[in-house]
Motif scaffolding. Structure first.
Motif, PDB file in Angstrom:
ATOM      1  N   LEU A  24     -48.745 100.911 100.341  1.00 45.68           N
ATOM      2  CA  LEU A  24     -49.780 101.869  99.922  1.00 45.68           C
ATOM      3  C   LEU A  24     -49.160 103.134  99.339  1.00 45.68           C
ATOM      4  N   ALA A  25     -48.010 103.553  99.859  1.00 41.46           N
ATOM      5  CA  ALA A  25     -47.313 104.710  99.291  1.00 41.46           C
ATOM      6  C   ALA A  25     -46.817 104.397  97.881  1.00 41.46           C
ATOM      7  N   LEU A  26     -46.314 103.190  97.670  1.00 48.19           N
ATOM      8  CA  LEU A  26     -45.897 102.772  96.328  1.00 48.19           C
ATOM      9  C   LEU A  26     -47.074 102.777  95.361  1.00 48.19           C
ATOM     10  N   VAL A  27     -48.206 102.241  95.790  1.00 49.33           N
ATOM     11  CA  VAL A  27     -49.404 102.229  94.941  1.00 49.33           C
ATOM     12  C   VAL A  27     -49.844 103.660  94.626  1.00 49.33           C
ATOM     13  N   ALA A  28     -49.830 104.538  95.619  1.00 49.28           N
ATOM     14  CA  ALA A  28     -50.218 105.930  95.394  1.00 49.28           C
ATOM     15  C   ALA A  28     -49.280 106.609  94.404  1.00 49.28           C
ATOM     16  N   ALA A  29     -47.985 106.330  94.505  1.00 53.05           N
ATOM     17  CA  ALA A  29     -47.017 106.914  93.570  1.00 53.05           C
ATOM     18  C   ALA A  29     -47.266 106.420  92.145  1.00 53.05           C
ATOM     19  N   VAL A  30     -47.525 105.142  91.995  1.00 54.58           N
ATOM     20  CA  VAL A  30     -47.775 104.583  90.661  1.00 54.58           C
ATOM     21  C   VAL A  30     -49.075 105.149  90.078  1.00 54.58           C
ATOM     22  N   VAL A  31     -50.118 105.219  90.879  1.00 52.71           N
ATOM     23  CA  VAL A  31     -51.397 105.768  90.398  1.00 52.71           C
ATOM     24  C   VAL A  31     -51.236 107.251  90.061  1.00 52.71           C
ATOM     25  N   VAL A  56     -49.185  96.508  90.140  1.00 49.08           N
ATOM     26  CA  VAL A  56     -48.732  96.665  91.531  1.00 49.08           C
ATOM     27  C   VAL A  56     -49.800  96.270  92.540  1.00 49.08           C
ATOM     28  N   THR A  57     -51.053  96.113  92.092  1.00 51.83           N
ATOM     29  CA  THR A  57     -52.123  95.686  92.994  1.00 51.83           C
ATOM     30  C   THR A  57     -52.623  94.279  92.664  1.00 51.83           C
ATOM     31  N   ALA A  58     -51.914  93.587  91.779  1.00 48.66           N
ATOM     32  CA  ALA A  58     -52.270  92.209  91.437  1.00 48.66           C
ATOM     33  C   ALA A  58     -51.965  91.304  92.630  1.00 48.66           C
ATOM     34  N   PRO A  59     -52.592  90.213  92.795  1.00 42.29           N
ATOM     35  CA  PRO A  59     -53.543  89.557  91.913  1.00 42.29           C
ATOM     36  C   PRO A  59     -54.986  90.005  92.110  1.00 42.29           C
ATOM     37  N   GLY A  79     -57.696  96.053  95.406  1.00 40.57           N
ATOM     38  CA  GLY A  79     -56.443  95.306  95.418  1.00 40.57           C
ATOM     39  C   GLY A  79     -55.415  95.909  96.345  1.00 40.57           C
ATOM     40  N   ALA A  80     -55.320  97.234  96.369  1.00 44.30           N
ATOM     41  CA  ALA A  80     -54.354  97.896  97.248  1.00 44.30           C
ATOM     42  C   ALA A  80     -54.683  97.625  98.712  1.00 44.30           C
ATOM     43  N   VAL A  81     -55.948  97.725  99.080  1.00 46.14           N
ATOM     44  CA  VAL A  81     -56.333  97.509 100.481  1.00 46.14           C
ATOM     45  C   VAL A  81     -56.146  96.045 100.875  1.00 46.14           C
ATOM     46  N   VAL A  82     -56.589  95.138 100.023  1.00 43.88           N
ATOM     47  CA  VAL A  82     -56.453  93.705 100.342  1.00 43.88           C
ATOM     48  C   VAL A  82     -54.979  93.315 100.443  1.00 43.88           C
ATOM     49  N   ASN A  83     -54.181  93.720  99.474  1.00 42.55           N
ATOM     50  CA  ASN A  83     -52.757  93.364  99.500  1.00 42.55           C
ATOM     51  C   ASN A  83     -52.039  93.993 100.688  1.00 42.55           C
ATOM     52  N   ALA A  84     -52.373  95.248 101.014  1.00 48.79           N
ATOM     53  CA  ALA A  84     -51.755  95.895 102.174  1.00 48.79           C
ATOM     54  C   ALA A  84     -52.143  95.184 103.465  1.00 48.79           C
ATOM     55  N   ALA A  85     -53.394  94.740 103.567  1.00 50.27           N
ATOM     56  CA  ALA A  85     -53.828  94.007 104.763  1.00 50.27           C
ATOM     57  C   ALA A  85     -53.097  92.681 104.888  1.00 50.27           C
ATOM     58  N   VAL A  86     -52.920  91.997 103.773  1.00 45.41           N
ATOM     59  CA  VAL A  86     -52.186  90.721 103.807  1.00 45.41           C
ATOM     60  C   VAL A  86     -50.726  90.958 104.198  1.00 45.41           C
ATOM     61  N   LEU A  87     -50.097  91.957 103.588  1.00 51.07           N
ATOM     62  CA  LEU A  87     -48.713  92.283 103.950  1.00 51.07           C
ATOM     63  C   LEU A  87     -48.608  92.675 105.422  1.00 51.07           C
TER      64      LEU A  87
END
Length: 102
Positions: A24-31, A56-59, A79-87
């Motif tokens: 989530l920090a990576l996504v925030a930095a990119v956004v 970075v939030t794909a797929p 995408g960020a929330v779903v991917n972070a939950a999966v990770l």
């Protein structure tokens, strides 16, 4: 997994761990970088920096790209929330400890 746990408690456990928070920090930095590029950088042609937010939030975010206007950007959030939950679920399953169980 205990079936009596609420969805919110399970989601919190998956999102509050080093892997999910790092993602989530990576996504925030990119956004943030995309926002700075869009607002403050002059381009002779269109910038493709916004594509990185979707990459970075794909797929998951790619399911939203065909929505009109600003609704496409909701895919980045979802995408960020779903991917972070999966990770986070993978982290808990294979390497982490549950915060609730110590």
């Amino acid at each position: 997994m205990n079936d009596s746990r609420s969805f919110a408690a399970t989601l919190r456990d998956h999102l509050v761990n080093p892997v999910a928070l790092g993602y989530l920090a990576l996504v925030a930095a990119v956004v943030g970088w995309v926002g700075v590029d869009a607002l403050f950088v002059e381009h002779a042609d269109a910038s493709l920096a916004g594509v990185w937010a979707f990459l970075v939030t794909a797929p998951t975010s790619l399911l939203f790209v065909m929505l009109p206007g600003a609704l496409a950007w909701s895919g980045v959030v979802v995408g960020a929330v779903v991917n972070a939950a999966v990770l986070g679920a993978v982290y808990r399953k294979f390497g982490g400890r549950s915060l609730a169980h110590g």
